[in-house]
Write an enzyme that holds these catalytic residues in place. Sequence first.
Site, PDB file in Angstrom:
ATOM      1  N   LEU A 165       8.909   5.396  -1.132  1.00 55.66           N
ATOM      2  CA  LEU A 165       8.144   4.164  -1.304  1.00 55.66           C
ATOM      3  C   LEU A 165       9.145   3.044  -1.578  1.00 55.66           C
ATOM      4  O   LEU A 165      10.144   3.255  -2.273  1.00 55.66           O
ATOM      5  CB  LEU A 165       7.156   4.269  -2.475  1.00 55.66           C
ATOM      6  CG  LEU A 165       5.983   5.244  -2.341  1.00 55.66           C
ATOM      7  CD1 LEU A 165       5.177   5.267  -3.641  1.00 55.66           C
ATOM      8  CD2 LEU A 165       5.089   4.876  -1.169  1.00 55.66           C
ATOM      9  N   ASP A 166       8.874   1.857  -1.038  1.00 57.75           N
ATOM     10  CA  ASP A 166       9.726   0.707  -1.337  1.00 57.75           C
ATOM     11  C   ASP A 166       9.766   0.471  -2.836  1.00 57.75           C
ATOM     12  O   ASP A 166       8.834   0.822  -3.567  1.00 57.75           O
ATOM     13  CB  ASP A 166       9.186  -0.556  -0.655  1.00 57.75           C
ATOM     14  CG  ASP A 166       9.264  -0.482   0.864  1.00 57.75           C
ATOM     15  OD1 ASP A 166      10.025   0.359   1.374  1.00 57.75           O
ATOM     16  OD2 ASP A 166       8.549  -1.251   1.524  1.00 57.75           O
ATOM     17  N   GLN A 167      10.822  -0.173  -3.291  1.00 60.25           N
ATOM     18  CA  GLN A 167      10.986  -0.454  -4.716  1.00 60.25           C
ATOM     19  C   GLN A 167       9.749  -1.135  -5.306  1.00 60.25           C
ATOM     20  O   GLN A 167       9.289  -0.772  -6.383  1.00 60.25           O
ATOM     21  CB  GLN A 167      12.215  -1.337  -4.935  1.00 60.25           C
ATOM     22  CG  GLN A 167      12.419  -1.745  -6.394  1.00 60.25           C
ATOM     23  CD  GLN A 167      13.664  -2.586  -6.605  1.00 60.25           C
ATOM     24  OE1 GLN A 167      14.442  -2.809  -5.675  1.00 60.25           O
ATOM     25  NE2 GLN A 167      13.870  -3.067  -7.812  1.00 60.25           N
TER      26      GLN A 167
END
Length: 319
Positions: free
Chosen positions: A141-143
């Site tokens: 997952l993106d930050q």
Amino acid sequence: MNEANGYYDPITYQVTQQEEGWTVKAVLDRKLKLSKRMRVRLKTVENGITLNGEACYLSKPVRAGDVVAIRMEQETSDDILPQDIPLHILYEDEQLLVVSKPAGLIVHPTSGHYLNTLANGVVYYWQAKGEKYRFRPIHRLDQDTSGVLAIAKNAYAHQMVSEQLKKGTVDKLYHAIVFGCPDPAEGTVNAPIDRNPENPHERIVIECGAHAITHYSTERVFIDAALVKVRLETGRTHQIRVHMKYIGHSIIGDQFYGIARPNESREERHQWIGRQALHASLLAFDHPISGERLVLEAPLPQDMSELITRLEQLDETER
């Protein structure tokens, strides 16, 4: 978990009458779904592959009631520093750890960013329990994307769920709050994605890109905004953010893929949340050992719920 002698508990399969006469290799391939790479790896491990508790040739025929087993050596992520970071655990057993990742937390350490990641917190959590595993996220997952994230505790579990990802049998549902109201209210974006030749950190829709499909449906409509549910058929980097921008409905708070020239009201809404309003709300896949369908869900986090409240209040004001 039995960690005696540096091995995890074996993963076993009992041969049925219909499988009598198969070879050990056939059982490994067809029933335990062992990849060639892992089969080769286990052959180098003492008693990595056994038949009724004894080492065996893979060409040996099996009989009904026989037990074929694999066992793996313990592994640790010695290159990841343990750090006490609170975890919101949704599910855990000897094969898997599934957490709800908060926004702002990077999944894995990167060059120059060795602390304050999910991996640091997970390694600390395992060490505190006296357990030895290697940090193996099954997906990313993106930050600044929150929500459900699955981590495999061993190479076999990682392989089994990764294969489901490749086959498209893993359900991944997200919720996003976007600018505008999609028309039609539900649809599919089938548009290839690749790096922007002018900016390697950015992904764009481009004809020569990788196949990418996103399905969306509108759940709630506000004034110049909507809550949409998104299902991924493929898993390209930044796929949802890129596809929603591509159809003219960029995600509120997305400073990287946001609207190029926001008007005053949209600019204000960008500031109502400190990150892109994107949340991985559901992840469903078959358990790597039992085959049982696991459905893991994480409710909308507080910042997205507060954004919805502000949009509701704006609706009431402008009516």
